[in-house]
Scaffold this motif. Structure first.
Motif, short mmCIF file in Angstrom:
data_model
loop_
_atom_site.label_atom_id
_atom_site.label_comp_id
_atom_site.label_asym_id
_atom_site.label_seq_id
_atom_site.Cartn_x
_atom_site.Cartn_y
_atom_site.Cartn_z
N TRP A 12 0.84 -1.19 0.00
CA TRP A 12 0.01 0.09 0.05
C TRP A 12 0.73 1.28 0.16
CZ3 TRP A 12 -4.51 -0.87 -1.71
CH2 TRP A 12 -5.11 -2.19 -1.52
N ALA A 13 2.29 1.04 0.54
CA ALA A 13 3.07 2.26 0.55
C ALA A 13 3.39 2.47 -0.85
CB ALA A 13 4.21 2.22 1.52
N LEU A 14 3.53 1.47 -1.66
CA LEU A 14 3.85 1.63 -3.06
C LEU A 14 2.89 2.03 -3.97
CD1 LEU A 14 5.94 -1.79 -3.62
CD2 LEU A 14 7.05 0.43 -3.52
N VAL A 15 1.79 1.75 -3.47
CA VAL A 15 0.69 2.15 -4.35
C VAL A 15 0.39 3.89 -3.89
CG1 VAL A 15 -2.02 2.20 -4.28
CG2 VAL A 15 -0.79 0.38 -4.42
N LEU A 16 0.52 4.40 -2.77
CA LEU A 16 0.63 5.74 -2.28
C LEU A 16 1.74 6.28 -3.09
CD1 LEU A 16 -0.59 8.01 -0.79
CD2 LEU A 16 0.83 7.32 1.02
N HIS A 135 12.76 7.16 -17.88
CA HIS A 135 11.83 7.59 -16.99
C HIS A 135 10.58 7.81 -17.10
CE1 HIS A 135 11.42 8.95 -12.65
NE2 HIS A 135 10.97 9.99 -13.21
N GLU A 136 10.40 8.10 -18.37
CA GLU A 136 9.04 8.56 -19.15
C GLU A 136 8.55 7.19 -19.61
OE1 GLU A 136 9.07 11.42 -22.11
OE2 GLU A 136 9.85 12.94 -20.61
N LEU A 137 9.53 6.58 -20.41
CA LEU A 137 8.90 5.20 -20.89
C LEU A 137 8.47 4.05 -19.71
CD1 LEU A 137 11.25 4.54 -23.89
CD2 LEU A 137 8.80 5.50 -23.93
N ALA A 138 9.28 4.12 -18.75
CA ALA A 138 9.23 3.00 -17.74
C ALA A 138 7.80 3.56 -16.98
CB ALA A 138 10.09 3.34 -16.76
N PHE A 139 7.21 4.71 -16.75
CA PHE A 139 6.16 5.30 -16.13
C PHE A 139 5.13 4.75 -16.82
CE2 PHE A 139 2.96 8.09 -14.53
CZ PHE A 139 2.83 7.62 -13.20
N GLU A 140 5.13 5.10 -18.19
CA GLU A 140 3.78 4.76 -19.17
C GLU A 140 3.82 2.99 -18.83
OE1 GLU A 140 5.00 6.16 -23.05
OE2 GLU A 140 4.83 8.20 -22.51
N LEU A 145 0.67 -1.95 -16.75
CA LEU A 145 0.85 -3.11 -15.83
C LEU A 145 -0.24 -2.71 -14.68
CD1 LEU A 145 4.57 -4.59 -15.66
CD2 LEU A 145 2.39 -5.50 -16.40
N ILE A 146 -0.19 -1.75 -14.04
CA ILE A 146 -1.05 -1.57 -12.78
C ILE A 146 -2.48 -1.48 -13.54
CG2 ILE A 146 -1.86 0.48 -11.36
CD1 ILE A 146 0.96 1.37 -11.43
N VAL A 150 -4.98 -4.25 -11.80
CA VAL A 150 -6.27 -3.87 -11.26
C VAL A 150 -7.33 -4.69 -11.70
CG1 VAL A 150 -8.01 -2.12 -10.91
CG2 VAL A 150 -5.74 -1.55 -10.45
N LEU A 151 -7.34 -4.82 -13.03
CA LEU A 151 -8.50 -5.69 -13.91
C LEU A 151 -8.38 -7.12 -13.12
CD1 LEU A 151 -8.23 -4.41 -17.43
CD2 LEU A 151 -10.24 -4.02 -15.57
N VAL A 152 -7.20 -7.68 -13.16
CA VAL A 152 -7.11 -9.11 -12.72
C VAL A 152 -7.37 -9.18 -11.14
CG1 VAL A 152 -5.35 -11.00 -12.27
CG2 VAL A 152 -5.42 -9.68 -14.48
N VAL A 153 -7.02 -8.14 -10.29
CA VAL A 153 -7.38 -8.74 -9.00
C VAL A 153 -8.84 -8.33 -8.84
CG1 VAL A 153 -7.37 -7.22 -6.78
CG2 VAL A 153 -5.39 -7.64 -7.93
N SER A 154 -9.47 -7.52 -9.77
CA SER A 154 -11.09 -7.18 -9.67
C SER A 154 -11.75 -8.50 -9.98
CB SER A 154 -11.65 -6.10 -10.56
OG SER A 154 -10.82 -4.60 -10.12
#
Length: 213
Positions: A12-16, A135-140, A145-146, A150-154
């Protein structure tokens, strides 16, 4: 206990941190962005360390399996562990790797006004430019992946009724219980402190800008 307290706090800290990094970058709050990046780096390295010495179901050896097991799972076989399934395990590794790349590449970046990264002056101009692109590509890639995560967890939460969200909040759920007692929490805290100290000491050695006179 399926997922121990340190694993849940890391999660949850990583999510934040990811949310705060996105917000601070969009709003130009480079001071917040900088410290969020440091925190993210320490958290990711600490979680990787915990993946080797933490509680049973937090260790990579417990939930990361090879291609054969992963393919068998995709064909309908049961997950060999109560924690992350084989496919989810690889997504966890990919997310950690991308967050690590994101945090490290940010150390070389600058807004060209007030906030040069701590390794900005240790790198050549081509390396700085490369790290900026990374930095930009990794965030995209991280956002993609996030979204998949979220879809898989849902799906597992509401379609398969596995109680993943509850397990990540309180450590266990009706269909998600661990097979052994967790490792003492103070060990995770010690790892976090040691990693933070190592990062701080390492960045303190980075060269500073030379005076113009």
């Amino acid at each position: 206990m399926l997922w121990d307290l340190p694993t849940r706090v890391f999660h949850w800290a990583l999510v934040l941190c990811i949310g705060l990094a996105w917000w601070s970058g969009e709003e130009g709050r480079n001071d917040v962005h900088e410290w969020t990046g440091y925190t993210l780096l320490v958290l990711v390295v600490s979680r990787i360390a915990w993946g080797f010495v933490g509680s049973r179901h937090s260790r990579f050896s417990d939930f990361v399996h090879g291609p054969r097991t992963t393919i068998a799972y995709l064909r309908g076989a049961r997950s060999p562990t109560p924690g992350h399934n084989p496919l989810g395990a690889w997504s966890v590794l990919a997310l950690l790797l991308l967050m690590l790349v994101q945090a490290v590449s940010g150390l070389f970046n600058s807004d060209d006004i007030l906030f040069p990264g701590p390794l900005y002056y240790a790198a050549s101009t081509p390396l700085r430019d490369t790290m900026g692109v990374v930095h930009e590509l990794a965030f995209e890639a991280l956002l993609v992946l996030i979204a998949l995560h979220v879809l898989v967890v849902s799906y597992h939460q509401w379609v398969k009724k596995e109680g993943l969200i509850r397990a990540m909040l309180v450590g266990k759920a009706a269909q998600k219980t661990g097979l052994s007692a967790p490792v003492a929490t103070w060990k995770a805290l010690l790892i976090f402190i040691l990693v933070a100290a190592a990062v701080w000491l390492g960045l303190e050695q980075a060269p500073q800008p030379q005076p113009l006179w």
